[in-house]
Design an enzyme around this catalytic site. Structure first.
Site, short mmCIF file in Angstrom:
data_model
loop_
_atom_site.label_atom_id
_atom_site.label_comp_id
_atom_site.label_asym_id
_atom_site.label_seq_id
_atom_site.Cartn_x
_atom_site.Cartn_y
_atom_site.Cartn_z
N ASP A 181 0.85 -1.19 0.00
CA ASP A 181 0.00 0.00 0.00
C ASP A 181 0.89 1.24 0.00
O ASP A 181 2.12 1.12 -0.02
CB ASP A 181 -0.97 -0.02 1.19
CG ASP A 181 -2.33 0.58 0.79
OD1 ASP A 181 -2.34 1.74 0.33
OD2 ASP A 181 -3.36 -0.11 0.92
N HIS A 253 -2.70 3.21 -5.01
CA HIS A 253 -2.09 2.84 -3.72
C HIS A 253 -0.62 2.47 -3.88
O HIS A 253 -0.14 1.52 -3.26
CB HIS A 253 -2.88 1.69 -3.08
CG HIS A 253 -4.16 2.14 -2.43
ND1 HIS A 253 -4.20 2.88 -1.27
CD2 HIS A 253 -5.46 1.95 -2.79
CE1 HIS A 253 -5.47 3.12 -0.94
NE2 HIS A 253 -6.25 2.58 -1.86
N GLU A 316 -9.74 2.39 -5.19
CA GLU A 316 -9.35 3.78 -4.94
C GLU A 316 -8.21 4.22 -5.87
O GLU A 316 -7.14 4.60 -5.41
CB GLU A 316 -8.95 3.94 -3.47
CG GLU A 316 -10.11 3.62 -2.55
CD GLU A 316 -9.74 3.60 -1.07
OE1 GLU A 316 -10.62 3.95 -0.25
OE2 GLU A 316 -8.62 3.23 -0.72
N THR A 455 -5.48 -1.59 8.83
CA THR A 455 -4.73 -1.30 10.05
C THR A 455 -4.16 0.12 10.14
O THR A 455 -3.17 0.34 10.82
CB THR A 455 -3.57 -2.32 10.22
OG1 THR A 455 -2.70 -2.20 9.07
CG2 THR A 455 -4.08 -3.73 10.34
N GLU A 456 -4.81 1.08 9.48
CA GLU A 456 -4.32 2.45 9.63
C GLU A 456 -4.19 2.82 11.11
O GLU A 456 -3.21 3.44 11.52
CB GLU A 456 -5.29 3.45 8.97
CG GLU A 456 -5.29 3.44 7.45
CD GLU A 456 -6.38 2.56 6.87
OE1 GLU A 456 -6.74 1.56 7.52
OE2 GLU A 456 -6.86 2.86 5.76
C1 ACM Z 1 -10.83 -0.54 0.47
O1 ACM Z 1 -11.35 -0.46 1.59
N1 ACM Z 1 -10.15 0.49 -0.01
C2 ACM Z 1 -10.94 -1.73 -0.35
#
Ligand code: ACM
Length: 545
Positions: A181, A253, A316, A455-456
């Site tokens: 990510d 990402h 995204e 897990t941010e």
């Molecule tokens: C996601 O929560 N961006 C898949």
């Protein structure tokens, strides 16, 4: 004691007659492809009871027998994990059509024993009693997943193995590893050494919620798994009936990739690995060089992970850079696309084509539908449950993983004492009441269901367990049991008995009667509390989408 299993099997028939007693003389009988399940039970019994229970090819009495019978079903069918357990006073017979079914039977047998036998070393004195019962069982869904985001916060290998154990106890059979990510890349790829030197570390992390962005912790964070670490994770999971499905999130990402290899991006700008959270405009350039990078990544993935499925991410992915960049626009035209916004769809098709040479099927987040995806791509539905019906109408198989019922990074209650979560709210009861097959849809189009742990705001595995449990218990129950069984046997009624098992396993679960205020990110940190989850669902309103 009533038999209260998680998930609830298709049928549980208690019998008269005494329990089966596992003691110093009990043996496990298995040959050939049935042996793996027998050794799994052996290892669990050795740890939790101290008993040695040898695996042998025959015995007259005091035996737990593993048998394979009938035609073997295809993998990724529910029949592949069907099993039958018959516990009598003198013997236990376990039967299935495939080894995967025998392994699921072992997970059930462990729950039939006293909860304390789930500990890592013996505290109960044998013999260990197993109640006399006949269980016939088969899952409702072939894919019963847990996604772990090891990119936002790296989890050491030991924690990943622990979550495989916890998934397996609950009859979950997929560990979806979100390996890459913006904030970190966890997979070494030959020929691209800066992925481990640069992309796997960030200099620091935002403190509190990214939307508030007041301060950074000044502490470097990162890590990656070696290929042998990953092979070990795969093998450990396989022995427990769990398939590890890797995710490499492309073409968005990718801030961590571009920090190391800016020439793969659209602007050439040199930005560091992201230190805060959100959706970034940086995406891969639609060049031959970026495609070569992606192919090298997927070659590595295919070599390490035997899974039939590879997750290509695809969520995204803003079109901002492609729309603004003359080279990207020209490339879209050269590829015969009606506009640069179709470049994600083009990337997805390239990934699908490449991975099909390894006989792998791609799975992608539901944004892969924008502009069209190959018809055999499996769509992981997350932004809204309604997308499941749309994807099925377009001919895709789906995995139901929506924000409404499957995002365990969301708050577990409205209680202001909850520690910091990303936003939104999903309670245990909401998961327990969720029906994952869209009304009127063909149930066979739903390959499965999956819980997500992003897990941010979850820095370590202790906090991860707090987020997962007990909600993952409800997820596992809905992944395995039919709607009728769930109505007849509500999971909430079985939860108190199951908490004894969680406690024996040492799970840092959220207390059933409310939040634990001393979890990391506790009182006062949850200024971003937003029970609607609206922020996350605004993804489609991004410029250029
Ligand atoms: C996601 O929560 N961006 C898949």
């Amino acid at each position: 004691m009533p038999i209260e299993l998680i998930p609830r099997p298709v049928s549980v028939t208690e019998k008269t007659g005494g329990p089966f007693e596992i003691d110093d003389h009990t043996v496990l009988v298995a040959t050939g492809r049935a042996e793996g399940a027998a050794w799994l039970l052996h290892d669990h019994l050795r740890a939790g009871t101290g008993l040695r229970t040898p695996v042998t090819d025959s015995a007259d009495t005091n035996a737990i027998t593993f048998g394979l019978a009938g035609d073997e079903p295809a993998p990724w069918t529910t029949a592949a994990e069907a099993y039958r357990i018959d516990v009598g006073h003198d013997a236990v017979h376990i039967e299935a059509a495939a080894p995967a079914g025998l392994i699921q039977a072992v997970h059930t047998l462990r729950q039939l024993m006293p909860a304390d036998t789930l500990r890592a070393a013996r505290v109960v004195r044998p013999p260990v009693q197993v109640p006399a019962v006949t269980i016939e069982d088969e899952p409702r869904f072939a894919w019963r997943g847990l996604m772990l985001d090891v990119a936002r916060h790296f989890m050491p290998k030991s924690s990943v193995l622990r979550f495989i154990d916890l998934a397996a106890v609950h009859h979950l059979n997929v560990l979806h590893l979100h390996l890459t990510d913006d904030q970190g890349w966890r997979l070494p790829v030959p020929g691209w050494p800066k992925l481990t030197e640069i992309s796997s570390w960030r200099t620091e992390t935002v403190v509190g919620h990214a939307m508030d962005e007041k301060a950074y912790d000044g502490t470097p964070h990162g890590g990656y798994y070696t290929h042998d670490d990953l092979r070990e994770i795969v093998a450990y999971a396989a022995a427990r009936g769990v398939t590890v499905v890797p995710e490499v999130d492309l073409p968005g990402h990718v801030r961590s990739v571009l920090a190391a290899y800016p020439h793969l991006g659209n602007t050439g700008d040199h930005k560091p690995v992201a230190t805060t959270f959100g959706i970034f405009s940086e995406v891969l350039a639609p060049t031959e060089e970026a495609l070569r990078f992606c192919r090298d990544v997927f070659d590595t993935v295919a070599e390490i992970f035997p899974s039939d499925f590879v997750h290509i991410g695809g969520d995204e992915c803003p079109r901002t850079e492609w729309l603004a960049n003359e080279t990207a626009r020209a490339r879209a035209a050269e590829l015969g696309l009606s506009g640069p916004e179709l470049l994600q769809s083009w990337f997805t098709r390239q990934f699908g084509r490449h991975l099909s040479t390894y006989d792998k099927t791609i799975v992608g987040w539901d944004e892969i539908l924008d502009g069209g995806a190959p018809s055999d791509a499996v769509v992981m539905v997350w932004r809204d449950f309604d997308i499941a019906a749309q994807a099925i109408r377009k001919g895709h198989r789906v995995i139901v993983a929506p924000v409404q019922a499957a995002y365990l990074d969301y708050y577990p209650s409205d209680d202001p004492e909850e520690p910091l979560h990303i936003h939104g709210r999903i309670t245990f009861e909401e998961i327990a009441g969720f029906e994952p097959v869209p009304e009127g849809a063909d149930e066979t189009a739903v390959l499965g269901v999956q819980a997500q742990l992003w897990t941010e705001y979850i820095r370590d595995s202790r906090r991860a367990e707090y987020n997962l449990f007990p909600r993952l218990v409800a997820s596992a129950d809905l992944a395995w049991s039919s709607a009728d069984v769930r109505r007849a046997h509500p999971v909430a009624e079985r939860l108190p008995a199951h908490v004894k098992r969680l406690d024996a396993l040492g799970v840092n679960h959220r207390p059933l009667d409310g939040p634990h205020p001393w979890q990391q990110g506790g009182i006062g940190d949850n200024a971003r509390f937003d029970p609607t989850g609206a922020e996350r669902r605004e993804v489609t309103d991004l410029p250029g989408m």
